[in-house]
Design a protein around this motif. Structure first.
Motif, PDB file in Angstrom:
ATOM      1  N   VAL A 150      -9.806  23.424 -15.860  1.00 40.52           N
ATOM      2  CA  VAL A 150      -9.055  22.332 -16.478  1.00 40.52           C
ATOM      3  C   VAL A 150      -9.007  22.517 -17.993  1.00 40.52           C
ATOM      4  CG1 VAL A 150      -9.020  19.842 -16.894  1.00 40.52           C
ATOM      5  CG2 VAL A 150      -9.497  20.714 -14.607  1.00 40.52           C
ATOM      6  N   ALA A 151     -10.113  22.923 -18.588  1.00 42.45           N
ATOM      7  CA  ALA A 151     -10.145  23.150 -20.033  1.00 42.45           C
ATOM      8  C   ALA A 151      -9.163  24.247 -20.428  1.00 42.45           C
ATOM      9  CB  ALA A 151     -11.555  23.518 -20.481  1.00 42.45           C
ATOM     10  N   VAL A 152      -9.114  25.323 -19.663  1.00 41.65           N
ATOM     11  CA  VAL A 152      -8.182  26.421 -19.954  1.00 41.65           C
ATOM     12  C   VAL A 152      -6.743  25.935 -19.809  1.00 41.65           C
ATOM     13  CG1 VAL A 152      -7.356  28.667 -19.137  1.00 41.65           C
ATOM     14  CG2 VAL A 152      -9.810  28.253 -19.375  1.00 41.65           C
ATOM     15  N   ALA A 153      -6.469  25.185 -18.764  1.00 37.96           N
ATOM     16  CA  ALA A 153      -5.112  24.675 -18.551  1.00 37.96           C
ATOM     17  C   ALA A 153      -4.685  23.756 -19.690  1.00 37.96           C
ATOM     18  CB  ALA A 153      -5.038  23.939 -17.214  1.00 37.96           C
ATOM     19  N   LEU A 154      -5.586  22.889 -20.139  1.00 39.40           N
ATOM     20  CA  LEU A 154      -5.258  21.988 -21.244  1.00 39.40           C
ATOM     21  C   LEU A 154      -5.038  22.760 -22.540  1.00 39.40           C
ATOM     22  CD1 LEU A 154      -7.701  19.052 -20.484  1.00 39.40           C
ATOM     23  CD2 LEU A 154      -5.210  19.052 -20.218  1.00 39.40           C
TER      24      LEU A 154
ATOM     25  N   TRP B  93      -1.332  25.070 -26.659  1.00 37.82           N
ATOM     26  CA  TRP B  93      -0.792  26.247 -27.341  1.00 37.82           C
ATOM     27  C   TRP B  93       0.724  26.330 -27.189  1.00 37.82           C
ATOM     28  CZ3 TRP B  93      -4.904  30.088 -25.176  1.00 37.82           C
ATOM     29  CH2 TRP B  93      -6.083  29.949 -25.896  1.00 37.82           C
ATOM     30  N   ARG B  94       1.217  25.959 -26.006  1.00 43.67           N
ATOM     31  CA  ARG B  94       2.655  25.994 -25.757  1.00 43.67           C
ATOM     32  C   ARG B  94       3.386  24.959 -26.579  1.00 43.67           C
ATOM     33  NH1 ARG B  94       4.294  25.256 -19.907  1.00 43.67           N
ATOM     34  NH2 ARG B  94       6.312  25.361 -20.913  1.00 43.67           N
ATOM     35  N   GLY B  95       2.698  23.884 -26.914  1.00 45.65           N
ATOM     36  CA  GLY B  95       3.332  22.801 -27.658  1.00 45.65           C
ATOM     37  C   GLY B  95       4.006  21.852 -26.694  1.00 45.65           C
ATOM     38  N   SER B  96       4.215  20.661 -27.134  1.00 43.74           N
ATOM     39  CA  SER B  96       4.872  19.678 -26.274  1.00 43.74           C
ATOM     40  C   SER B  96       6.373  19.808 -26.454  1.00 43.74           C
ATOM     41  CB  SER B  96       4.385  18.277 -26.598  1.00 43.74           C
ATOM     42  OG  SER B  96       4.579  17.999 -27.968  1.00 43.74           O
ATOM     43  N   ASP B  97       7.060  19.942 -25.335  1.00 38.16           N
ATOM     44  CA  ASP B  97       8.523  20.090 -25.340  1.00 38.16           C
ATOM     45  C   ASP B  97       9.208  18.768 -25.194  1.00 38.16           C
ATOM     46  OD1 ASP B  97       8.264  22.829 -25.613  1.00 38.16           O
ATOM     47  OD2 ASP B  97       8.273  23.155 -23.439  1.00 38.16           O
TER      48      ASP B  97
END
Length: 56
Positions: free
Chosen positions: A43-47, A52-56
């Motif tokens: 879950v930590a990696v997914a978050l 990193w991707r940023g919110s779209d």
């Protein structure tokens, strides 16, 4: 995750009450296919990836 799974510290960083955070974590456990407690690293990696991707 940055609070090292300490709910009191995490609640302070999120500017919310500890009980509110505990209710939200309980709700996450209900929605996730496996308990959050058993998958904290995943879950930590997914978050982190989402951040990193940023919110779209």
């Amino acid at each position: 995750m940055q609070a090292q799974c300490n709910t009191t510290r995490a609640a302070g960083r999120l500017y919310t009450h500890r009980n509110t955070l505990l209710r939200q974590l309980d709700r996450a456990d209900q929605l996730l296919p496996k308990p959050l407690e058993d998958n904290t690293v995943k879950v930590a990696v997914a978050l982190d990836l989402l951040q990193w991707r940023g919110s779209d």
